[in-house]
Design a protein around this motif. Structure first.
Motif, short mmCIF file in Angstrom:
data_model
loop_
_atom_site.label_atom_id
_atom_site.label_comp_id
_atom_site.label_asym_id
_atom_site.label_seq_id
_atom_site.Cartn_x
_atom_site.Cartn_y
_atom_site.Cartn_z
N PHE A 249 1.04 -1.55 -0.07
CA PHE A 249 -0.33 -0.04 0.24
C PHE A 249 0.52 1.52 -0.23
CE2 PHE A 249 -2.35 -3.34 2.37
CZ PHE A 249 -3.10 -3.83 1.04
N PRO A 360 -1.53 8.81 -2.51
CA PRO A 360 -1.47 9.86 -1.49
C PRO A 360 -1.89 11.21 -2.60
CG PRO A 360 0.66 8.84 -2.37
CD PRO A 360 -1.03 8.08 -2.85
N GLY A 515 1.87 4.34 -7.61
CA GLY A 515 1.09 4.98 -8.00
C GLY A 515 0.01 4.28 -9.20
MO1 MOS Z 1 1.27 2.85 -4.09
S1 MOS Z 1 1.19 4.47 -2.72
O1 MOS Z 1 1.23 4.75 -4.81
O2 MOS Z 1 2.58 2.37 -3.65
#
Ligand code: MOS
Ligand code: MCN
Length: 766
Positions: A249, A360, A515
């Motif tokens: 994650f 994020p 991403g």
């Molecule tokens: Mo994911 S938070 O871009 O590994």
């Protein structure tokens, strides 16, 4: 039974397309994981394995005055006690952009304390239990300094402006001042944690100046680069191995200081060393999602048409590190507005540097704007779905480019239909079932299509089976499965005959799995490599005098179901194995990559070991994003204020799906994580010690099955040729975006109470 025997292909049994991209093939790694045959990083059995345990700072700021290691050194089984004074200095490694580092030593154990939980010492012993016991005997004394506990600490201040985050067009403040309808509200999200099942940990082993690291990793090539730079050895001398990963994650993309400690210990002892973080240590071993504060002001006309958006955001970062959680990312693309201004500050606090956690930026950003537009809908008396359509952005309002594809209108329509949105009674508190207040909320989400590079090797073996190799990874998303499908479809073989090997940095290289870009990159690379292998195979079959097809004088052949024949159906039909045997070939091997053709070795090294990628999502003529719309029902107990999510319908546009079964699973995982964020997740800071109190899975609550209703997902995507070679857009992070505001909007509809601070716990409703 071997792993291969365990592999079963029960997708939809009726669906013959499991051998192709777009088929519902079940996870090929599933049986190995479920039966325990899959070996995770720290489960390797190595001769002479020693065990390291970290000792962490109990204060959030100050200096280590002294470390008394005498008792630990005398404890049974102890091999080594490492402190900042005894661990050999390393070299500072470059950051993930590849910025050349300063030529200063790097010490993974701290003397200067910037957060509670920072590693200050480590004990290495013959057994894990001995190391745990001895670590408890290490006595650290501190000169404690006052700490900035969190964003709300009066010492925190307004922070540092991050000018590169500023996005502005038109006259946002003036347009707001003159708008007939104005709303302004502040939205907060707390610290949240990735909390993957598998904690951080590794085994490091040296053979001379070669280092092998078994470590769960979202980025083998990037982490290998960091280890190589720390120990000043060539990149080729580091091998990272990570075939299975128990979730990441975002938390497992970088080599972290605990890895430097383990590798240093292994080098000093001349023995392999295993270091596994305890669950509490994972909360500070890598930062979770930064706490955020946003103010969203919307100026609109009385028909709910937005005239102005003024957005101000703040996120926490650490004292020494810089993490920017881009809070304007959804705010600036979701709705058409002639006037816009978004600015962001970061505030330094005494915490570990926050990190990447599923979407994020987009995730908290959507909580702000998607809550605010719901508030606007009530002020102007317009249905929350209708107001979104009135403000639909026909092009990217920030980049001023056409969308590559944007099926968001379709998502609103399909989601509303399946949810029954038309039956919603508009007034808050107007729907109930006994003492349960029922609320229906909607919110949209988006995630940019990030593109980078990857390479793959495809090998057709003498027995007709196929191997695919790549240093990319599968942490549960389905990479093994979709790459098997891609190779199977391109080569014309059953997916069962394809073995995909991932997670070894000796394989063909790949950039970071972050991403939501890996599927698009790697299906492209495997498609190319498999196409090249097929060309070689057909070329041999046509031109080799020993081939049964030689006499046909054909210019092409058909490969399907693992058998080769001529397109006209005349001539022979043989298996790939028979064909290879007839021409005396052991195997066929081809590499494919998604790099520009004229790339140099240096370009490739940079492309795979840094994130300095030239392909932005607004490159060229288009703006590329995935889109989604969540429709959520909550039931709120009128007496107790407890909130249950009782129904979710989400319609999503991720372009073409490589495997709908796995994409649905990814989307559902994101939605579940979003429900956790909305109702449960919150890192609670003890202000006195600047410490996360609930640093374990008993107190840091994530949803269980009992918290999650049936979730319906609907794919509304169409192939997007501008986003990837095979037409897919990102899946992995999209669906978490917009869930929390959809829940909050539903809670408002149920109760008439607007909660702008996550999570929505019962005390905020009473
Ligand atoms: Mo994911 S938070 O871009 O590994
Ligand atoms: N997929 C598809 N069609 C597409 C795109 C993807 O069917 N057009 C499916 C495939 O099964 C693919 C998966 O979705 O394997 C994810 O693809 P993609 O969106 O490219 O994301 P990545 O492979 O780059 O995975 C990373 C992404 C991120 S960034 C986080 S964070 C995250 C996530 O994936 N962490 C996860 N999903 C996770 N799932 C699990 N189980 N565990 C994690 O830690």
């Amino acid at each position: 039974m071997t792993i291969h025997d365990l592999r079963t292909r029960h997708g939809d049994a009726s669906d013959g397309s499991a051998d192709q991209v777009g088929g519902r093939l079940s996870r090929v790694d599933g049986p190995a994981k479920i039966t325990g045959a899959a070996k995770y990083a720290v489960e390797q059995q190595l001769e002479g394995l020693a065990h390291a345990v970290l000792v962490e700072s109990t204060v959030a700021a100050g200096k280590v005055r002294a470390i008394d290691t005498a008792a630990a050194e005398g404890a049974p089984g102890v091999l080594l006690v490492l402190t900042p004074d005894t661990i050999p200095p390393l070299k500072t490694a470059s950051d993930w952009f590849g910025t050349p580092p300063p030529d200063v030593p790097y010490c993974p154990l701290a003397r200067d304390i910037a957060f509670s939980g920072q590693h200050v010492a480590a004990v290495v012993a013959e057994s894990f239990e001995q190391a745990v016991a001895a670590a408890a005997l290490v006595k650290v004394s501190y000169d404690e300094a006052p700490a900035v506990a969190d964003l709300s600490d009066p010492k925190a201040g307004d922070g540092i402006p991050i000018d590169m985050m500023t996005k502005e067009w038109g006259e946002a403040e003036a347009a707001f001042a003159s708008a007939p309808v104005r709303i302004c509200a502040a939205y907060n999200t707390p610290r949240e944690y990735q909390a993957p099942m598998e904690p951080h940990g590794l085994i490091a082993a040296w053979q001379g100046d070669r280092l092998t690291v078994w470590e769960p990793s979202q980025w083998l090539d990037g982490m290998a680069r960091t280890y190589a730079e720390w120990f000043a050895i060539p990149f080729e001398n580091v091998r990272l191995v990570s075939p299975y990963i128990g979730g990441g994650f975002g938390s497992k993309a970088l080599a972290l200081s605990h890895g430097a400690v383990a590798a240093s210990a292994a080098k000093m002892l001349g023995r392999p060393v295993r270091l596994v973080m305890s669950r509490p240590q994972t909360f500070t071993g890598y930062g979770g999602r930064a706490a955020t504060r946003q103010t969203v002001t919307l100026g609109a006309d009385r028909d709910g048409k937005i005239q102005s958006i003024v957005h101000r955001g703040v996120n926490e970062t650490s004292m020494g590190g810089m993490w920017v959680e881009p809070l304007g990312s959804v705010t600036s693309v979701m709705y058409a507005t002639p006037n816009f201004s978004s600015k962001q500050n970061v505030v330094r606090v005494n915490s570990v540097v926050p990190g990447a956690m599923r979407a994020p930026g987009e995730n908290p950003s959507a909580f702000g704007i998607e809550s605010a537009i719901d508030e606007l809908a009530y002020v102007v008396g317009i249905d929350p779905l209708e107001i979104r359509l009135r403000n639909y952005a026909e092009q990217d309002p920030h980049a001023r480019k056409a969308w590559s594809t944007r099926q968001l209108r379709e998502a609103f329509a399909a989601g509303a239909e399946a949810f029954g949105w038309a039956r919603r009674s508009p007034a808050p508190r107007s729907m109930r079932d006994g003492n349960q207040l029922i609320g229906w909320g909607v919110a949209a989400g988006t995630y940019p299509v990030r593109r980078a590079y990857g390479e793959a090797l495809v090998r057709i073996l003498a027995d007709g089976t196929v191997e695919v190799e790549s240093s990319s990874i599968d942490m549960g998303q389905g990479t093994y499965t979709i790459l098997a499908q891609t190779a199977a479809e391109t080569l014309g073989v059953p997916a069962d005959n394809v073995v995909v090997k991932l997670g070894d940095s000796r394989f063909a290289r790949a950039g970071v799995t972050g991403g939501s870009r890996l599927a698009g990159i790697m299906t492209g690379a495997v498609h190319k490599a498999a196409g090249a292998a097929l060309d070689q195979l057909v070329g041999l079959a046509i031109s080799d005098p020993r081939s049964p097809f030689h006499a046909l004088q054909a210019n092409t052949l058909v490969v399907a179901g693992g058998r080769v024949s001529s397109p006209r159906g005349d001539g022979p039909e043989v298996s790939i194995a028979e064909l290879l045997a007839s021409v005396g070939a052991d195997q066929i091997e081809a590499k494919g990559d998604t790099m520009p053709a004229n790339s140099t070795a240096e370009d490739r090294y940079k492309a795979y070991t840094t994130i300095a990628t030239p392909l932005t999502h607004t490159d060229g003529d288009y703006s590329r994003h995935s889109w989604c719309a969540h429709f959520i029902e909550v039931r709120v107990d009128e007496d107790f204020g407890t909130v249950r999510v009782s129904r979710v319908v989400s319609a999503l546009d991720s372009g073409r799906l490589y495997n709908p079964k796995l994409a649905e699973s990814q989307w559902k995982g994101g939605i579940i994580m979003g429900i956790g964020q909305a109702l449960l997740e919150e890192g609670i800071v003890d202000r006195r010690h600047g410490r996360i109190v609930n640093n374990n899975l008993a107190d840091y609550l994530v949803p269980t099955n009992a918290d999650i209703p049936d979730i319906q997902t609907i794919s509304v995507g169409i192939p997007d040729p501008h986003s990837s070679a095979l037409g897919g857009k990102g899946v992995g992070e999209l669906a978490i975006v917009g869930v929390a505001p959809a829940v909050a909007n539903a809670v408002f509809h149920a109760t008439g109470k607007r909660v702008r601070d996550l999570p929505i716990t019962l005390e905020k409703l009473i």
